[in-house]
Design a protein around this motif. Structure first.
Motif, short mmCIF file in Angstrom:
data_model
loop_
_atom_site.label_atom_id
_atom_site.label_comp_id
_atom_site.label_asym_id
_atom_site.label_seq_id
_atom_site.Cartn_x
_atom_site.Cartn_y
_atom_site.Cartn_z
N LYS A 1 -46.62 59.15 -3.89
CA LYS A 1 -47.65 60.16 -4.17
C LYS A 1 -49.02 59.53 -4.45
O LYS A 1 -50.05 60.10 -4.11
CB LYS A 1 -47.22 60.98 -5.38
CG LYS A 1 -47.92 62.28 -5.50
CD LYS A 1 -46.90 63.37 -5.41
CE LYS A 1 -47.52 64.70 -5.60
NZ LYS A 1 -47.12 65.67 -4.69
N HIS A 2 -49.04 58.34 -5.07
CA HIS A 2 -50.33 57.80 -5.51
C HIS A 2 -50.71 56.46 -4.90
O HIS A 2 -51.87 56.10 -4.94
CB HIS A 2 -50.34 57.69 -7.03
CG HIS A 2 -50.17 59.00 -7.70
ND1 HIS A 2 -51.15 59.96 -7.75
CD2 HIS A 2 -49.10 59.54 -8.32
CE1 HIS A 2 -50.71 61.02 -8.38
NE2 HIS A 2 -49.46 60.80 -8.74
N SER B 1 -57.16 71.13 -13.11
CA SER B 1 -57.07 69.94 -12.27
C SER B 1 -57.38 68.70 -13.07
O SER B 1 -57.99 68.75 -14.14
CB SER B 1 -58.02 70.04 -11.08
OG SER B 1 -59.37 69.97 -11.52
N ASP C 1 -59.65 65.78 -9.52
CA ASP C 1 -59.78 66.64 -8.33
C ASP C 1 -58.45 67.05 -7.71
O ASP C 1 -58.38 67.41 -6.53
CB ASP C 1 -60.66 65.98 -7.26
CG ASP C 1 -62.10 65.82 -7.71
OD1 ASP C 1 -62.59 66.71 -8.43
OD2 ASP C 1 -62.73 64.80 -7.37
N THR C 2 -57.37 67.00 -8.46
CA THR C 2 -56.06 67.43 -7.97
C THR C 2 -55.50 68.46 -8.94
O THR C 2 -55.47 68.21 -10.15
CB THR C 2 -55.08 66.23 -7.87
OG1 THR C 2 -55.66 65.24 -7.03
CG2 THR C 2 -53.75 66.66 -7.31
N ARG C 3 -55.07 69.60 -8.41
CA ARG C 3 -54.46 70.62 -9.28
C ARG C 3 -53.26 70.01 -10.00
O ARG C 3 -52.51 69.23 -9.41
CB ARG C 3 -53.97 71.82 -8.45
CG ARG C 3 -55.07 72.68 -7.91
CD ARG C 3 -54.55 73.89 -7.17
NE ARG C 3 -53.35 73.59 -6.38
CZ ARG C 3 -52.46 74.48 -6.00
NH1 ARG C 3 -52.61 75.74 -6.32
NH2 ARG C 3 -51.42 74.14 -5.29
N ASP D 1 -49.93 70.02 -8.38
CA ASP D 1 -49.74 69.09 -7.27
C ASP D 1 -49.52 67.66 -7.73
O ASP D 1 -49.32 66.77 -6.91
CB ASP D 1 -50.93 69.14 -6.31
CG ASP D 1 -51.06 70.49 -5.63
OD1 ASP D 1 -52.20 70.89 -5.34
OD2 ASP D 1 -50.03 71.15 -5.39
N LEU D 2 -49.58 67.43 -9.03
CA LEU D 2 -49.41 66.07 -9.55
C LEU D 2 -47.95 65.70 -9.77
O LEU D 2 -47.64 64.54 -9.96
CB LEU D 2 -50.14 65.90 -10.88
CG LEU D 2 -51.66 65.87 -10.81
CD1 LEU D 2 -52.24 65.82 -12.21
CD2 LEU D 2 -52.12 64.66 -10.00
#
Length: 192
Positions: free
Chosen positions: A89-90, A182, A185-187, A190-191
């Motif tokens: 994911k990251h 968020s 900049d990511t909701r 979604d993390l």
């Protein structure tokens, strides 16, 4: 789990200690970055866990380690899943259509249940932004609490309060807070 099993570790892992050791000692879930690794050696898991709390230096080193009561094949598998998801994911940034394809994910399909506690736990101390009004921020102070205007809130009631203030609340007044906030900049939803 150490490279060589001591009597303590044999007793800890049970009858199948040698098999479990052979299968999991080099598993990514058992490998971690920590200062002074040589000093850990064959110590018991309880002793190692205490040292991780003070010496690891990296939060990722502590995640899914210090919260465990025992260190066995199941704990290692849980941590492996966490680390692989974190990397994909990251760090690797695979396109979404590949992230849950059978070509790499052997654990099954993505859970439809969002766990805000897990996400907020990773963000303790960080500021999150209200998506519709990014100038509104809250500081994450726990795995279920944020600090806003000097008061601790759960995310969903805070979202409802902000929607009431700006007149955009829904009839039901029910909100899944992670959809409206968020970080970087990511909701939040979604993390996970």
């Amino acid at each position: 789990m150490p490279q060589k099993l001591s009597a303590i570790w044999h007793a800890h892992l049970g009858e199948l200690a040698d098999d479990v050791h052979q299968q999991y000692v080099n598993n990514v879930g058992n490998i971690t970055l920590i200062r002074h690794n040589q000093g850990l050696g064959n110590r018991s898991f309880q002793e190692k866990r205490a040292l991780y709390l003070g010496r690891s230096g990296l939060q990722v080193t502590q995640n899914y380690v210090v919260d465990q009561e025992v260190w066995d094949d199941q704990a290692i598998q849980r941590r492996q899943i966490y680390l692989v998801k974190l990397l994909v994911k990251h760090a690797l940034l695979l396109p979404g259509r590949f992230q849950y394809s059978s070509n790499w994910n052997q654990v099954g399909s993505r859970s439809s249940q969002f766990d805000s506690r897990q996400v907020l736990n990773r963000l303790i101390g960080e500021a999150i932004q209200f998506i519709s009004q990014p100038t509104i921020t809250a500081r994450v102070v726990g795995d279920s609490k944020v600090l806003f205007e000097g008061k601790e809130w759960n995310l969903s009631p805070l979202t409802r309060e902000l929607k009431l203030r700006d007149g955009t609340n829904t009839r039901s007044g029910a909100y899944q807070g992670a959809l409206y906030w968020s970080w970087d900049d990511t909701r939040l939803i979604d993390l996970e």
